[in-house]
Write a protein that holds these residues in place. Sequence first.
Motif, PDB file in Angstrom:
ATOM      1  N   VAL A 125     -15.059 -23.225  60.847  1.00 40.97           N
ATOM      2  CA  VAL A 125     -14.741 -23.780  59.533  1.00 40.97           C
ATOM      3  C   VAL A 125     -13.337 -23.336  59.172  1.00 40.97           C
ATOM      4  O   VAL A 125     -12.993 -22.169  59.320  1.00 40.97           O
ATOM      5  CB  VAL A 125     -15.756 -23.307  58.472  1.00 40.97           C
ATOM      6  CG1 VAL A 125     -15.256 -23.648  57.077  1.00 40.97           C
ATOM      7  CG2 VAL A 125     -17.117 -23.935  58.702  1.00 40.97           C
ATOM      8  N   GLU A 126     -12.515 -24.286  58.745  1.00 45.00           N
ATOM      9  CA  GLU A 126     -11.151 -23.959  58.332  1.00 45.00           C
ATOM     10  C   GLU A 126     -11.096 -23.802  56.822  1.00 45.00           C
ATOM     11  O   GLU A 126     -11.346 -24.749  56.086  1.00 45.00           O
ATOM     12  CB  GLU A 126     -10.199 -25.086  58.730  1.00 45.00           C
ATOM     13  CG  GLU A 126      -9.722 -25.030  60.155  1.00 45.00           C
ATOM     14  CD  GLU A 126      -8.671 -26.094  60.434  1.00 45.00           C
ATOM     15  OE1 GLU A 126      -7.640 -26.102  59.740  1.00 45.00           O
ATOM     16  OE2 GLU A 126      -8.910 -26.918  61.332  1.00 45.00           O
ATOM     17  N   LEU A 127     -10.757 -22.594  56.396  1.00 47.09           N
ATOM     18  CA  LEU A 127     -10.466 -22.390  54.985  1.00 47.09           C
ATOM     19  C   LEU A 127      -8.957 -22.579  54.840  1.00 47.09           C
ATOM     20  O   LEU A 127      -8.175 -21.834  55.433  1.00 47.09           O
ATOM     21  CB  LEU A 127     -10.898 -20.990  54.533  1.00 47.09           C
ATOM     22  CG  LEU A 127     -12.395 -20.815  54.202  1.00 47.09           C
ATOM     23  CD1 LEU A 127     -13.273 -21.071  55.404  1.00 47.09           C
ATOM     24  CD2 LEU A 127     -12.659 -19.424  53.658  1.00 47.09           C
ATOM     25  N   LYS A 128      -8.550 -23.604  54.090  1.00 48.48           N
ATOM     26  CA  LYS A 128      -7.128 -23.944  54.044  1.00 48.48           C
ATOM     27  C   LYS A 128      -6.774 -24.509  52.668  1.00 48.48           C
ATOM     28  O   LYS A 128      -7.661 -24.940  51.923  1.00 48.48           O
ATOM     29  CB  LYS A 128      -6.799 -24.964  55.137  1.00 48.48           C
ATOM     30  CG  LYS A 128      -7.605 -26.236  55.029  1.00 48.48           C
ATOM     31  CD  LYS A 128      -7.413 -27.146  56.222  1.00 48.48           C
ATOM     32  CE  LYS A 128      -8.289 -28.392  56.082  1.00 48.48           C
ATOM     33  NZ  LYS A 128      -8.253 -29.247  57.268  1.00 48.48           N
ATOM     34  N   PRO A 129      -5.474 -24.521  52.338  1.00 50.42           N
ATOM     35  CA  PRO A 129      -5.059 -25.037  51.030  1.00 50.42           C
ATOM     36  C   PRO A 129      -5.568 -26.464  50.817  1.00 50.42           C
ATOM     37  O   PRO A 129      -5.541 -27.276  51.737  1.00 50.42           O
ATOM     38  CB  PRO A 129      -3.527 -24.999  51.108  1.00 50.42           C
ATOM     39  CG  PRO A 129      -3.236 -23.904  52.085  1.00 50.42           C
ATOM     40  CD  PRO A 129      -4.343 -23.979  53.105  1.00 50.42           C
ATOM     41  N   GLY A 130      -6.068 -26.744  49.627  1.00 52.71           N
ATOM     42  CA  GLY A 130      -6.594 -28.071  49.306  1.00 52.71           C
ATOM     43  C   GLY A 130      -8.021 -28.268  49.774  1.00 52.71           C
ATOM     44  O   GLY A 130      -8.565 -29.362  49.698  1.00 52.71           O
ATOM     45  N   SER A 131      -8.619 -27.209  50.275  1.00 51.72           N
ATOM     46  CA  SER A 131      -9.976 -27.305  50.824  1.00 51.72           C
ATOM     47  C   SER A 131     -10.709 -26.003  50.521  1.00 51.72           C
ATOM     48  O   SER A 131     -10.445 -25.343  49.515  1.00 51.72           O
ATOM     49  CB  SER A 131      -9.871 -27.574  52.330  1.00 51.72           C
ATOM     50  OG  SER A 131     -11.147 -27.635  52.915  1.00 51.72           O
ATOM     51  N   LEU A 132     -11.626 -25.635  51.389  1.00 52.16           N
ATOM     52  CA  LEU A 132     -12.351 -24.373  51.203  1.00 52.16           C
ATOM     53  C   LEU A 132     -11.388 -23.190  51.213  1.00 52.16           C
ATOM     54  O   LEU A 132     -10.418 -23.177  51.959  1.00 52.16           O
ATOM     55  CB  LEU A 132     -13.373 -24.194  52.322  1.00 52.16           C
ATOM     56  CG  LEU A 132     -14.550 -25.177  52.350  1.00 52.16           C
ATOM     57  CD1 LEU A 132     -15.261 -25.102  53.692  1.00 52.16           C
ATOM     58  CD2 LEU A 132     -15.507 -24.888  51.208  1.00 52.16           C
ATOM     59  N   HIS A 133     -11.663 -22.213  50.373  1.00 55.47           N
ATOM     60  CA  HIS A 133     -10.857 -20.986  50.378  1.00 55.47           C
ATOM     61  C   HIS A 133     -11.634 -19.849  49.734  1.00 55.47           C
ATOM     62  O   HIS A 133     -12.664 -20.059  49.103  1.00 55.47           O
ATOM     63  CB  HIS A 133      -9.524 -21.191  49.646  1.00 55.47           C
ATOM     64  CG  HIS A 133      -9.671 -21.681  48.239  1.00 55.47           C
ATOM     65  ND1 HIS A 133      -9.883 -23.011  47.931  1.00 55.47           N
ATOM     66  CD2 HIS A 133      -9.640 -21.032  47.055  1.00 55.47           C
ATOM     67  CE1 HIS A 133      -9.975 -23.146  46.620  1.00 55.47           C
ATOM     68  NE2 HIS A 133      -9.834 -21.965  46.058  1.00 55.47           N
ATOM     69  N   ILE A 134     -11.122 -18.646  49.924  1.00 54.43           N
ATOM     70  CA  ILE A 134     -11.676 -17.474  49.255  1.00 54.43           C
ATOM     71  C   ILE A 134     -10.755 -17.146  48.087  1.00 54.43           C
ATOM     72  O   ILE A 134      -9.557 -16.962  48.272  1.00 54.43           O
ATOM     73  CB  ILE A 134     -11.761 -16.271  50.227  1.00 54.43           C
ATOM     74  CG1 ILE A 134     -12.716 -16.593  51.388  1.00 54.43           C
ATOM     75  CG2 ILE A 134     -12.232 -15.013  49.488  1.00 54.43           C
ATOM     76  CD1 ILE A 134     -12.634 -15.600  52.540  1.00 54.43           C
ATOM     77  N   MET A 135     -11.321 -17.135  46.893  1.00 58.57           N
ATOM     78  CA  MET A 135     -10.519 -16.963  45.680  1.00 58.57           C
ATOM     79  C   MET A 135     -10.544 -15.503  45.234  1.00 58.57           C
ATOM     80  O   MET A 135     -11.604 -14.892  45.133  1.00 58.57           O
ATOM     81  CB  MET A 135     -11.120 -17.850  44.585  1.00 58.57           C
ATOM     82  CG  MET A 135     -10.195 -18.101  43.453  1.00 58.57           C
ATOM     83  SD  MET A 135      -8.954 -19.298  43.931  1.00 58.57           S
ATOM     84  CE  MET A 135      -7.707 -18.850  42.722  1.00 58.57           C
ATOM     85  N   LEU A 136      -9.365 -14.959  44.979  1.00 56.50           N
ATOM     86  CA  LEU A 136      -9.258 -13.583  44.485  1.00 56.50           C
ATOM     87  C   LEU A 136      -8.918 -13.629  42.999  1.00 56.50           C
ATOM     88  O   LEU A 136      -7.887 -14.180  42.615  1.00 56.50           O
ATOM     89  CB  LEU A 136      -8.149 -12.827  45.236  1.00 56.50           C
ATOM     90  CG  LEU A 136      -8.209 -12.841  46.767  1.00 56.50           C
ATOM     91  CD1 LEU A 136      -6.950 -12.182  47.337  1.00 56.50           C
ATOM     92  CD2 LEU A 136      -9.453 -12.134  47.270  1.00 56.50           C
ATOM     93  N   PHE A 137      -9.765 -13.052  42.169  1.00 56.52           N
ATOM     94  CA  PHE A 137      -9.528 -13.002  40.723  1.00 56.52           C
ATOM     95  C   PHE A 137      -9.246 -11.577  40.275  1.00 56.52           C
ATOM     96  O   PHE A 137      -9.795 -10.620  40.823  1.00 56.52           O
ATOM     97  CB  PHE A 137     -10.756 -13.509  39.952  1.00 56.52           C
ATOM     98  CG  PHE A 137     -10.977 -14.981  40.064  1.00 56.52           C
ATOM     99  CD1 PHE A 137     -10.134 -15.883  39.424  1.00 56.52           C
ATOM    100  CD2 PHE A 137     -12.036 -15.465  40.800  1.00 56.52           C
ATOM    101  CE1 PHE A 137     -10.353 -17.249  39.520  1.00 56.52           C
ATOM    102  CE2 PHE A 137     -12.262 -16.834  40.901  1.00 56.52           C
ATOM    103  CZ  PHE A 137     -11.418 -17.730  40.256  1.00 56.52           C
ATOM    104  N   ASP A 138      -8.432 -11.448  39.232  1.00 54.59           N
ATOM    105  CA  ASP A 138      -8.146 -10.145  38.614  1.00 54.59           C
ATOM    106  C   ASP A 138      -7.654  -9.131  39.640  1.00 54.59           C
ATOM    107  O   ASP A 138      -8.286  -8.099  39.877  1.00 54.59           O
ATOM    108  CB  ASP A 138      -9.393  -9.595  37.902  1.00 54.59           C
ATOM    109  CG  ASP A 138      -9.889 -10.559  36.847  1.00 54.59           C
ATOM    110  OD1 ASP A 138      -9.044 -11.133  36.127  1.00 54.59           O
ATOM    111  OD2 ASP A 138     -11.109 -10.757  36.754  1.00 54.59           O
ATOM    112  N   LEU A 139      -6.541  -9.455  40.249  1.00 53.88           N
ATOM    113  CA  LEU A 139      -5.948  -8.578  41.261  1.00 53.88           C
ATOM    114  C   LEU A 139      -5.562  -7.235  40.658  1.00 53.88           C
ATOM    115  O   LEU A 139      -5.076  -7.164  39.528  1.00 53.88           O
ATOM    116  CB  LEU A 139      -4.707  -9.243  41.870  1.00 53.88           C
ATOM    117  CG  LEU A 139      -4.983 -10.479  42.721  1.00 53.88           C
ATOM    118  CD1 LEU A 139      -3.697 -11.274  42.941  1.00 53.88           C
ATOM    119  CD2 LEU A 139      -5.595 -10.087  44.048  1.00 53.88           C
ATOM    120  N   GLU A 140      -5.782  -6.184  41.446  1.00 54.60           N
ATOM    121  CA  GLU A 140      -5.426  -4.831  41.006  1.00 54.60           C
ATOM    122  C   GLU A 140      -3.914  -4.643  41.017  1.00 54.60           C
ATOM    123  O   GLU A 140      -3.375  -3.799  40.315  1.00 54.60           O
ATOM    124  CB  GLU A 140      -6.076  -3.792  41.933  1.00 54.60           C
ATOM    125  CG  GLU A 140      -7.578  -3.948  42.100  1.00 54.60           C
ATOM    126  CD  GLU A 140      -8.359  -3.316  40.954  1.00 54.60           C
ATOM    127  OE1 GLU A 140      -7.723  -2.761  40.044  1.00 54.60           O
ATOM    128  OE2 GLU A 140      -9.598  -3.396  40.979  1.00 54.60           O
TER     129      GLU A 140
END
Length: 162
Positions: free
Chosen positions: A110-125
Amino acid sequence: MKLKSLLLCSLMASPLSYASTDSDSTTTNHVATIDMAVMAHHPYARATAPGAVNSAVFVHLMNHNKTDRVLVSASSSVAKNVELHDVIKEGDMMKMRQVQEITIPADGMVELKPGSLHIMLFDLEKPLIEGETIDLELSFKNGEKYSFTAPIKKVMAGMKHH
Ligand SMILES: [Cu+2]
């Protein structure tokens, strides 16, 4: 007495060993959890613009097992909250939305790539700076975990969250 506890132990461990030993049935349960065959290729995290507190990770996930692997969550020491995301088209708008699972098919990728599936990082330290790296840990539905390191790269800003 000893036999009984041994039996209980192997019963409890059996779902894991079924899930991760396709070719080597002699592998012990302990080794099986480490010896999983999901691999992360070409991972990278998006460098943050000044003031930005969110980012995303893209990676090709390969599954060398004979059975599907279902990614259910991810975590990183640099982000307070990490979600699995997809991008969907709504009319003329491209929108991000959270997904509960990403299935990596048996012997597939599975390709996680821009405009498609991705892992989102919120509230970066801290800001993600090009040239540095971040750690990621993936958790799968069968209890397996997989860690990898992603370099931080400058790439075009992706979708905005509303
Ligand atoms: Cu997103």
